[in-house]
Design a protein around this motif. Structure first.
Motif, short mmCIF file in Angstrom:
data_model
loop_
_atom_site.label_atom_id
_atom_site.label_comp_id
_atom_site.label_asym_id
_atom_site.label_seq_id
_atom_site.Cartn_x
_atom_site.Cartn_y
_atom_site.Cartn_z
N CYS A 48 0.81 -1.22 0.00
CA CYS A 48 0.00 0.00 0.00
C CYS A 48 0.85 1.27 0.00
CB CYS A 48 -0.87 0.00 1.24
SG CYS A 48 0.14 0.14 2.73
N THR A 49 2.15 1.13 -0.29
CA THR A 49 3.05 2.26 -0.15
C THR A 49 2.74 3.39 -1.13
OG1 THR A 49 4.73 0.66 0.49
CG2 THR A 49 5.50 2.89 0.03
N GLY A 54 7.09 13.05 -0.55
CA GLY A 54 8.33 12.41 -1.00
C GLY A 54 8.80 11.25 -0.16
N VAL A 55 8.09 10.96 0.93
CA VAL A 55 8.54 9.88 1.82
C VAL A 55 7.64 8.66 1.64
CG1 VAL A 55 8.91 9.22 4.24
CG2 VAL A 55 9.39 11.57 3.48
N ALA A 56 8.26 7.50 1.44
CA ALA A 56 7.49 6.26 1.28
C ALA A 56 6.71 5.98 2.56
CB ALA A 56 8.42 5.10 0.96
N GLU A 69 -2.56 19.26 3.58
CA GLU A 69 -2.08 19.74 2.28
C GLU A 69 -0.95 18.88 1.72
OE1 GLU A 69 -2.94 22.59 0.05
OE2 GLU A 69 -4.64 21.71 1.10
N ALA A 70 -0.60 17.80 2.42
CA ALA A 70 0.56 16.99 1.99
C ALA A 70 0.39 16.51 0.55
CB ALA A 70 0.72 15.79 2.92
N GLU A 71 1.52 16.44 -0.16
CA GLU A 71 1.51 15.97 -1.55
C GLU A 71 1.56 14.44 -1.54
OE1 GLU A 71 1.57 17.56 -4.47
OE2 GLU A 71 1.91 19.64 -3.87
N ILE A 72 0.50 13.83 -2.01
CA ILE A 72 0.47 12.36 -2.07
C ILE A 72 0.71 11.94 -3.51
CG2 ILE A 72 -0.97 10.31 -1.75
CD1 ILE A 72 -2.59 12.27 0.25
N ILE A 73 1.68 11.08 -3.70
CA ILE A 73 1.92 10.54 -5.05
C ILE A 73 1.66 9.04 -5.00
CG2 ILE A 73 3.60 10.19 -6.91
CD1 ILE A 73 2.97 13.15 -6.46
N THR A 74 0.80 8.57 -5.90
CA THR A 74 0.54 7.13 -6.01
C THR A 74 1.20 6.62 -7.29
OG1 THR A 74 -1.45 7.31 -7.35
CG2 THR A 74 -1.73 7.51 -4.95
N ILE A 75 1.14 5.32 -7.47
CA ILE A 75 1.76 4.72 -8.66
C ILE A 75 1.20 5.34 -9.94
CG2 ILE A 75 0.11 2.76 -8.78
CD1 ILE A 75 3.88 2.51 -9.49
N GLU A 76 -0.07 5.71 -9.92
CA GLU A 76 -0.68 6.29 -11.13
C GLU A 76 -0.04 7.63 -11.48
OE1 GLU A 76 -2.46 5.13 -8.53
OE2 GLU A 76 -4.15 3.91 -9.22
N GLY A 77 0.50 8.32 -10.48
CA GLY A 77 1.06 9.64 -10.74
C GLY A 77 2.58 9.66 -10.75
N LEU A 78 3.18 8.50 -10.60
CA LEU A 78 4.64 8.48 -10.43
C LEU A 78 5.39 8.94 -11.68
CD1 LEU A 78 6.81 7.79 -8.32
CD2 LEU A 78 7.04 5.56 -9.44
N ALA A 79 4.92 8.52 -12.86
CA ALA A 79 5.63 8.87 -14.09
C ALA A 79 5.74 10.38 -14.26
CB ALA A 79 4.95 8.23 -15.30
N GLU A 80 4.65 11.07 -13.91
CA GLU A 80 4.65 12.54 -14.06
C GLU A 80 5.37 13.22 -12.91
OE1 GLU A 80 1.30 10.97 -14.37
OE2 GLU A 80 2.25 10.56 -16.31
N ASN A 81 5.75 12.46 -11.91
CA ASN A 81 6.37 13.07 -10.75
C ASN A 81 7.77 12.52 -10.48
OD1 ASN A 81 4.36 15.02 -9.30
ND2 ASN A 81 3.13 13.31 -10.05
N CYS A 101 2.42 -6.87 -5.86
CA CYS A 101 3.24 -6.09 -4.91
C CYS A 101 3.97 -4.95 -5.57
CB CYS A 101 4.28 -7.01 -4.25
SG CYS A 101 5.63 -7.42 -5.39
N GLN A 102 4.01 -4.95 -6.91
CA GLN A 102 5.02 -4.13 -7.59
C GLN A 102 4.80 -2.63 -7.48
OE1 GLN A 102 7.80 -5.43 -8.52
NE2 GLN A 102 7.33 -7.63 -8.67
N ALA A 103 3.56 -2.19 -7.41
CA ALA A 103 3.34 -0.75 -7.24
C ALA A 103 4.00 -0.29 -5.95
CB ALA A 103 1.84 -0.44 -7.22
N GLY A 104 3.80 -1.05 -4.89
CA GLY A 104 4.40 -0.71 -3.60
C GLY A 104 5.92 -0.77 -3.66
N GLN A 105 6.45 -1.74 -4.39
CA GLN A 105 7.91 -1.87 -4.51
C GLN A 105 8.48 -0.65 -5.23
OE1 GLN A 105 9.55 -4.56 -3.28
NE2 GLN A 105 8.07 -6.23 -3.23
#
Ligand code: FES
Ligand code: FES
Lengths: 156, 730
Positions: A48-49, A54-56, A69-81, A101-105
């Protein structure tokens, strides 16, 4: 019930949910982003990471309403971030088996590289230890992280 | 070249011209397109496996559930090979359950490739042949003068050529050929290469692929609570606190399977009565589940780990009567042996712990059921649902989704039936989700096992007799006709069985996952007692089995075994002993494939470190080379992890380990740093690879740890034995 604001992959969301809802279920059931996975619910598997500023972070035990207001980045947004190099390296090594498991990895690796652009093997193991791969793709995950580092790592 | 007659192969019927549906190419994450993006129409479906698009792309159907074994890539590779298209032009779709079109839609027993090999090659070859037929008609030339390459048909004499997409539009009324010729394996262009897993792009960008991810309009979330101990059932439920949670719709009890069909899923149906909570969202339902106050009652007494061990020990300790196999007279031979070694090995229950917990979608409307989710056995789900709910099979559809792991757990699709029963009861579409705790404490475990080996060695240091007695819950692990049977004049084997109210099931490489490690550890110890190199010792026994086999029913081919050992011996430079590297060897045959492994350990600050694993594989022709290596690497990691740490214990029927805080799975940095895999190149028809790489691992690990530490390991999880001996892993 509470009204909770979240900033996910650069976009603001307002959801109506239980006061104590963990970020994982807020993302999956309310924001509609299901790339972040449920594996244990007790911060033991890493499926679920997500990145929080910026912190896992294990989203299954992170109360959604605490995030403000924290910036949350999920796997769906990782490429753009800044994390595309990791995703490409994962493809290059054909890392996944079942893939669950791979999104979390990948997100854990992104968190590591954001704070340490050139980790040693021991540092990689330590940072990734919270992410279980039941299919045992550990050798490829490590190889993929090293490839991503060679190709420029992630943007901090 | 193999000629295949199609008259007996019903699946090769034309499925009718496609309705002209639009197929969209896809991009990866908005960056480099990996497939051409233009929209194309399906213009021809030569059979159930193939759809030809107007632009020459092809859609190939993958009939078998994908559970991480790579079948969704491998089967289409085989079809593409015989259809003779280039892999870049292939799109892959998962087929739903359709037994009238597809022969075998089960992921289990490492049998998919082996059993579908000829079928799917034939489908590809038949498709190719039909397109050639259309070109021959168009150009008015004999079909024999045509050749194909990468999706293009050419006629050398006239210089004509045409792409599959173009000729497909003119392939109306082309008959299915009566006979097709399959390629000579030496002409393979796709088989044996290493294309990426067809879902890899979607996985790394987090696309919804899994059962857990599917959100259909109006779906109600359901969770179950099963009894806290095996042998119990619910007596009364106080649901007032649960119902007070917002968004909770209902709480009720269901009885899942009538007595007479309970064994359809596993040895026993441990928890036929379940308490169900339904509601709007996952978190609310989870909370309500926790808020239930349920009183339980005991039906059968709860069991304990110690009692299981004691009973298994009792079973294998007595004199062996009525062995499953006996050659010569082992008991008499032991009496005259110079040395006798007797050793006991054991292993506990193991949960599957697929990373994605059990879940399924079901929607029952009248006498129809719509299913979607992760399963290894869609056909069985349909059968059982039809039987339990009295619904005609043809009214039950199963959409197969990518599974977040299988390992045998999703052979047992009771959770699908449960979803249907809940859907029927509440009259709404249902997504049933197990929590990790539900998943880990539900049973269907790899059985606990115990086995005793005894060997007699003569004064010249030859192994002259061997016996093995084994037992386990719902059946013993001994394969009485496998090696070293056939290599010994005096041999006996016997299985016993333990009855339990804890449910067990197939777990990656059933029985082999334990017995291989025990056998290979024992042979290592026997080799040492004989003063022989463990590799040479095994080869010597195999030579005997080859040249002068004992008995008739030996279930392995000594030639293939010998070639395998020679391959690993050469690759790991076995004879070149390196200072500071401690090596363990192990080899096993199961699921029609042969695997040998060598594990290298180094000592650092007096602690063993797993450096490297070597693996030699004979699974016949390899379809996806890198995919096969990935499976082997996973199997080795999995084997090490479970032998070292895996442990389910129970007290009064209550499982002690409920989640990953108490149940230890192997993690980053705990396996070998590198794995090198080699395949025997013998051109034999392919067998399976999902399971076989796991069984030998505990043997190679124990044997390497012995060389490194001087201590033999007998009882899994090894970590406990190591701790007892005050050995810490590095
Ligand atoms: S689901 Fe959060 S760590 Fe396992
Ligand atoms: S790829 Fe299956 S759990 Fe990691």
């Amino acid at each position: 019930m509470a009204s909770i604001s979240l900033k996910v992959n650069g976009k603001p969301f307002r959801i109506e949910a239980e006061d104590d809802i963990p970020l994982l279920w807020a993302l999956r059931d309310h924001v509609g982003l299901v790339g972040t996975k449920y594996g244990c619910g007790i911060a033991q598997c890493g499926s679920c990471t997500v990145l929080v500023d910026g912190v896992a972070t294990r989203s299954c035990v992170m109360p959604a309403k605490s995030l403000g207001e924290a910036e949350i980045i999920t796997i769906e947004g990782l490429a753009e971030n800044g994390g595309k190099s990791l995703q490409e390296a994962w493809v290059e090594h054909d890392t996944p088996q079942c893939g669950y498991c791979q999104a979390g990895q990948i997100i854990s690796a992104a968190g590591l590289l954001k704070s340490n652009s050139n980790p040693t093997d021991e540092e990689i193991d330590a940072a990734m230890k919270g992410n279980i791969c039941r299919c045992g793709s550990y050798v490829r995950i490590k190889a993929a992280i090293k490839t991503a580092i060679m190709k420029g790592g992630v943007e901090a | 070249m193999t000629k295949i007659n199609l008259s007996r192969r019903g699946f090769i019927k034309i499925t009718g011209l496609a309705s002209g549906g639009l197929v969209l190419g896809f991009h990866w994450a908005g960056c480099t397109p990996v497939r051409p993006a233009e929209a194309a129409k399906v213009v021809l479906e030569p059979n159930a496996y193939i759809k030809i698009l107007s632009d020459g792309m092809v859609i190939l159907m993958s009939p078998v559930p994908e559970i991480g074994q790579g079948i969704k890539t491998a089967i289409p590779m085989i079809i593409a090979e015989e259809l003779d298209v280039s892999w870049e032009n292939v799109l892959v779709e998962q087929a739903p359950l359709a037994p009238e079109l597809y022969e075998r839609q089960t992921a289990g027993g490492s049998q998919a490739i082996r059993q579908l090999w000829t079928t799917v090659r034939t489908a590809g070859a038949a498709g190719r042949r039909m397109l050639m037929g259309a070109a021959a008609r168009e150009w008015k030339v004999p079909i024999a003068e045509l050749t194909t390459s990468a999706g293009i048909i050419s006629h050398e004499k006239s210089g004509n050529s045409i792409g599959y997409g173009d000729i497909a539009t003119k392939a109306n009324n082309i008959e299915v050929p009566e006979e097709v010729t399959l390629k000579d394996p030496k002409d393979f262009k796709i088989i044996g290469t290493s294309p990426k897993n067809v879902d890899v792009y979607d996985i790394v960008v987090g696309k919804p692929l899994f059962g857990m991810d599917m959100k259909k309009e109006g779906t109600v979330i359901a969770m179950i609570t099963h009894p806290p101990a095996f042998g119990m059932k619910p007596k009364s439920v106080d649901d007032s606190a649960a119902r007070a949670i917002p968004g909770i719709q209902d709480v009720f009890t269901i009885t899942t399977f009538p007595e007479d069909i309970e064994t359809r899923w596993s040895g026993n149906n441990a928890f036929p009565e379940l308490v169900v909570v339904t509601g709007e969202s996952t978190w609310n339902v989870m909370k309500a589940k926790k808020a239930l106050k349920i009183e339980w009652e005991t039906v059968t007494p709860g069991e304990n780990t110690e009692d299981h061990i004691a009973e298994m020990e009792r079973q294998i300790s007595g004199k062996m009567t009525e062995p499953d196999r006996i050659d010569g007279n082992p008991e008499a031979t032991f009496r005259k042996a110079a040395k006798v070694i007797e050793r006991t090995y054991s292993a506990p229950f193991l949960p599957h712990n697929t990373m994605e917990p059990m879940n399924f979608y079901a929607h029952v409307t009248g006498d129809k059921v719509e299913f979607e989710g992760p399963t290894q056995t869609p056909q069985r789900l349909r059968d059982v649902t039809a039987q339990i709910m009295g619904i005609p099979e043809e009214n039950i559809t199963v959409n197969i989704l990518r599974s977040g792991g299988g390992f045998g757990r999703r052979l047992y699709g009771h959770y699908g039936v449960e979803a249907a029963m809940i859907s029927k009861k509440i009259n709404a579409p249902v997504q049933l989700i197990y929590t990790r705790e539900d998943d880990m404490t539900q049973g269907t475990y790899r059985p606990d096992y115990r086995v005793r080996y005894k060997a007699g060695i003569d004064a010249d240091n030859n192994l002259i007799a061997l016996t093995v007695s084994g037992t386990g819950t719902d059946g013993g692990p001994v394969a009485s006709n496998r090696f070293p049977a056939g290599a010994l004049d005096h041999y006996a084997a016997k299985n016993y069985s333990l009855k339990s109210n804890i449910s067990t099931g197939a777990w990656r490489a059933p029985r082999s996952n334990f017995i291989a490690g025990a056998e290979q550890s024992f042979l290592d110890e026997v080799a040492e007692a004989c003063g022989k190199d463990p590799m040479d010792f095994r080869l010597e026994l195999l030579e005997r089995a080859k040249n002068d086999p004992v008995g008739e029913n030996n279930d392995y081919d000594p030639d293939r075994f010998i070639a395998l050992l020679n391959l690993i011996k050469e690759k790991c430079e076995w004879d070149n002993k390196v200072e500071g590297i401690y090596r363990g060897i192990s080899a096993y045959y199961c699921h029609n494939s042969y695997i040998a492994q060598v594990i290298d350990i180094e000592m650092k600050d007096n602690k063993p470190i797993l450096k490297k694993a070597w693996c030699a594989v004979d699974c016949g022709i390899v379809i996806n080379l890198d995919g096969a290596k990935n499976q082997v690497e996973g199997g080795i990691m999995d084997g090490i992890g479970h032998a070292m740490y895996g442990n389910i214990t129970f007290n009064d029927g209550v499982i002690d380990q409920k989640n990953f805080d108490k149940y230890r799975l192997i993690r980053h940095g705990e396996g070998p740093e590198t794995v090198e895999t080699y395949f025997v190149d013998n051109g034999i028809d392919p067998t399976g690879l999902g399971e076989p790489s796991l069984p030998p691992v505990p043997g190679a690990l124990a044997n390497a740890l012995y060389r490194a530490t001087g201590k033999r390991l007998y009882h899994q999880p090894y970590i406990l034995e190591l701790e007892e001996r005050e050995i810490n892993l590095g």
